[in-house]
Design a protein around this motif. Structure first.
Motif, mmCIF file in Angstrom:
data_model
loop_
_atom_site.group_PDB
_atom_site.id
_atom_site.type_symbol
_atom_site.label_atom_id
_atom_site.label_comp_id
_atom_site.label_asym_id
_atom_site.label_seq_id
_atom_site.Cartn_x
_atom_site.Cartn_y
_atom_site.Cartn_z
ATOM 1 N N VAL A 81 20.281 22.791 132.138
ATOM 2 C CA VAL A 81 19.121 22.640 131.243
ATOM 3 C C VAL A 81 18.324 21.411 131.646
ATOM 4 C CG1 VAL A 81 18.409 22.072 128.892
ATOM 5 C CG2 VAL A 81 20.062 23.906 129.278
ATOM 6 N N HIS A 82 19.018 20.311 131.872
ATOM 7 C CA HIS A 82 18.314 19.092 132.263
ATOM 8 C C HIS A 82 17.658 19.242 133.630
ATOM 9 C CE1 HIS A 82 19.106 16.167 129.068
ATOM 10 N NE2 HIS A 82 20.118 16.983 128.797
ATOM 11 N N HIS A 83 18.343 19.870 134.553
ATOM 12 C CA HIS A 83 17.785 20.046 135.898
ATOM 13 C C HIS A 83 16.543 20.942 135.887
ATOM 14 C CE1 HIS A 83 17.526 20.567 140.216
ATOM 15 N NE2 HIS A 83 17.492 21.865 140.016
ATOM 16 N N HIS A 84 16.599 22.043 135.165
ATOM 17 C CA HIS A 84 15.508 23.020 135.195
ATOM 18 C C HIS A 84 14.383 22.723 134.211
ATOM 19 C CE1 HIS A 84 17.188 25.950 138.013
ATOM 20 N NE2 HIS A 84 18.354 25.530 137.559
ATOM 21 N N PHE A 85 14.696 22.118 133.083
ATOM 22 C CA PHE A 85 13.686 21.974 132.037
ATOM 23 C C PHE A 85 13.368 20.536 131.654
ATOM 24 C CE2 PHE A 85 15.842 26.082 130.567
ATOM 25 C CZ PHE A 85 15.026 26.872 131.343
ATOM 26 N N ASP A 134 14.092 17.405 133.504
ATOM 27 C CA ASP A 134 14.316 16.410 134.546
ATOM 28 C C ASP A 134 13.239 15.336 134.446
ATOM 29 O OD1 ASP A 134 14.650 14.876 136.808
ATOM 30 O OD2 ASP A 134 14.881 16.580 138.165
ATOM 31 N N CYS A 135 13.612 14.171 133.932
ATOM 32 C CA CYS A 135 12.662 13.078 133.706
ATOM 33 C C CYS A 135 11.983 12.610 134.996
ATOM 34 C CB CYS A 135 13.364 11.889 133.048
ATOM 35 S SG CYS A 135 14.027 12.265 131.425
ATOM 36 N N GLY A 136 12.591 12.879 136.127
ATOM 37 C CA GLY A 136 12.016 12.462 137.405
ATOM 38 C C GLY A 136 10.931 13.394 137.930
ATOM 39 N N GLU A 162 7.468 15.246 138.237
ATOM 40 C CA GLU A 162 6.091 14.894 137.901
ATOM 41 C C GLU A 162 5.577 15.744 136.737
ATOM 42 O OE1 GLU A 162 1.699 14.906 139.978
ATOM 43 O OE2 GLU A 162 3.458 14.613 141.259
ATOM 44 N N SER A 163 5.927 17.035 136.733
ATOM 45 C CA SER A 163 5.463 17.912 135.649
ATOM 46 C C SER A 163 6.023 17.466 134.297
ATOM 47 C CB SER A 163 5.839 19.367 135.930
ATOM 48 O OG SER A 163 7.241 19.506 136.039
ATOM 49 N N TYR A 164 7.245 16.974 134.291
ATOM 50 C CA TYR A 164 7.843 16.474 133.050
ATOM 51 C C TYR A 164 7.087 15.237 132.569
ATOM 52 C CZ TYR A 164 11.272 14.767 129.684
ATOM 53 O OH TYR A 164 11.881 14.332 128.536
ATOM 54 N N GLN A 165 6.814 14.323 133.473
ATOM 55 C CA GLN A 165 6.089 13.098 133.111
ATOM 56 C C GLN A 165 4.683 13.418 132.605
ATOM 57 O OE1 GLN A 165 7.351 10.068 132.786
ATOM 58 N NE2 GLN A 165 9.317 10.951 133.386
ATOM 59 N N THR A 166 4.050 14.424 133.196
ATOM 60 C CA THR A 166 2.729 14.854 132.737
ATOM 61 C C THR A 166 2.815 15.386 131.312
ATOM 62 O OG1 THR A 166 2.051 15.383 134.995
ATOM 63 C CG2 THR A 166 0.799 16.421 133.218
ATOM 64 N N ARG A 167 3.835 16.187 131.037
ATOM 65 C CA ARG A 167 4.007 16.725 129.683
ATOM 66 C C ARG A 167 4.257 15.619 128.670
ATOM 67 N NH1 ARG A 167 6.981 20.837 132.600
ATOM 68 N NH2 ARG A 167 8.957 20.007 131.865
ATOM 69 N N VAL A 168 5.029 14.594 129.060
ATOM 70 C CA VAL A 168 5.281 13.461 128.158
ATOM 71 C C VAL A 168 3.958 12.795 127.792
ATOM 72 C CG1 VAL A 168 6.266 11.127 128.019
ATOM 73 C CG2 VAL A 168 7.653 13.006 128.914
ATOM 74 N N LYS A 169 3.088 12.617 128.774
ATOM 75 C CA LYS A 169 1.793 11.965 128.534
ATOM 76 C C LYS A 169 0.864 12.833 127.680
ATOM 77 C CE LYS A 169 2.007 9.269 132.743
ATOM 78 N NZ LYS A 169 1.651 9.240 134.155
ATOM 79 N N GLU A 170 0.953 14.151 127.852
ATOM 80 C CA GLU A 170 0.062 15.063 127.135
ATOM 81 C C GLU A 170 0.548 15.387 125.715
ATOM 82 O OE1 GLU A 170 -0.146 18.462 129.700
ATOM 83 O OE2 GLU A 170 -1.544 17.494 131.077
ATOM 84 N N LEU A 171 1.794 15.131 125.426
ATOM 85 C CA LEU A 171 2.376 15.510 124.139
ATOM 86 C C LEU A 171 1.619 14.937 122.929
ATOM 87 C CD1 LEU A 171 4.611 17.210 122.880
ATOM 88 C CD2 LEU A 171 6.102 15.205 123.009
ATOM 89 N N PRO A 172 1.261 13.659 122.918
ATOM 90 C CA PRO A 172 0.515 13.154 121.747
ATOM 91 C C PRO A 172 -0.801 13.896 121.504
ATOM 92 C CG PRO A 172 1.347 11.327 123.056
ATOM 93 C CD PRO A 172 1.589 12.583 123.852
ATOM 94 N N THR A 173 -1.472 14.300 122.569
ATOM 95 C CA THR A 173 -2.728 15.048 122.430
ATOM 96 C C THR A 173 -2.471 16.423 121.836
ATOM 97 O OG1 THR A 173 -3.561 13.891 124.373
ATOM 98 C CG2 THR A 173 -4.764 15.856 123.693
ATOM 99 N N LYS A 174 -1.406 17.045 122.256
ATOM 100 C CA LYS A 174 -1.039 18.364 121.724
ATOM 101 C C LYS A 174 -0.743 18.276 120.221
ATOM 102 C CE LYS A 174 -0.861 20.815 125.596
ATOM 103 N NZ LYS A 174 -1.752 21.946 125.811
ATOM 104 N N ILE A 175 0.025 17.260 119.848
ATOM 105 C CA ILE A 175 0.366 17.087 118.430
ATOM 106 C C ILE A 175 -0.891 16.791 117.619
ATOM 107 C CG2 ILE A 175 1.632 15.667 116.763
ATOM 108 C CD1 ILE A 175 3.746 15.248 119.015
ATOM 109 N N ALA A 176 -1.745 15.928 118.139
ATOM 110 C CA ALA A 176 -2.976 15.551 117.432
ATOM 111 C C ALA A 176 -3.895 16.751 117.219
ATOM 112 C CB ALA A 176 -3.705 14.457 118.198
#
Length: 162
Positions: A18-22, A24-26, A28-42
């Motif tokens: 689960v961590h490897h496929h969905f 993985d903090c390393g 780039e797509s995961y890091q992008t989602r982390v940055k976009e999450l506040p906008t999605k919630i807002a």
């Protein structure tokens, strides 16, 4: 609790996959989602107030949307979030013995079956089947699920209960 240590831990293998496929903090797509999450919630919750946290439906939908987004990069529509929170709202059904379900004319089992079908429908709607096929294929043969939809069901259960 299930052990997640050592090579003979099924739970450890699933968790690692689960961590490897969905998650993985390393990646780039995961890091992008982390940055976009506040906008999605807002976008869904434009004027948050402390009082809103008492609205369990709102909080549960938001949590499911966030976890689904962090795992798959897809923001759930409102109706789809309602499907996912069904895992939590039907929690009482999971613990009832079979005999109780029979006395209740299997209504609870019917609800759970429908929920599972709708959840797999979301996987199809958001075109996520290959993610589960890939994850299942990465598992040791001992832990692979046959059919793959079993793994999908297990993971989506976890997301819905979050």
């Amino acid at each position: 609790f299930l052990s997640n240590a050592g090579d003979n831990s099924e739970w450890g293998a699933i968790r690692k996959a689960v961590h490897h496929h969905f998650l993985d903090c390393g990646m780039e797509s995961y890091q992008t989602r982390v940055k976009e999450l506040p906008t999605k919630i807002a976008a869904d919750w434009s004027t948050p107030k402390l009082k809103d946290l008492s609205d369990f439906m709102l909080v549960q939908k938001t949590v499911c949307k966030c976890i689904f987004y962090m795992c798959f990069g897809k923001w759930l529509e409102e109706a789809d979030a309602l499907v996912m929170i069904g895992w939590r709202t039907n929690a009482a059904m999971w613990i009832l013995p079979r005999l109780v379900h029979r006395f209740l004319f299997n209504i609870g089992i019917g609800k759970i079956k429908t929920l599972r079908e709708k959840t797999v429908g979301l996987v199809e709607k958001y075109e996520l089947q290959q993610a589960f096929v890939g994850m299942n294929g990465s598992l040791d043969a001992r832990w692979q699920r046959k059919p793959v939809v079993t793994l999908c069901d297990e993971i989506m259960f976890g997301i819905g209960f979050a």
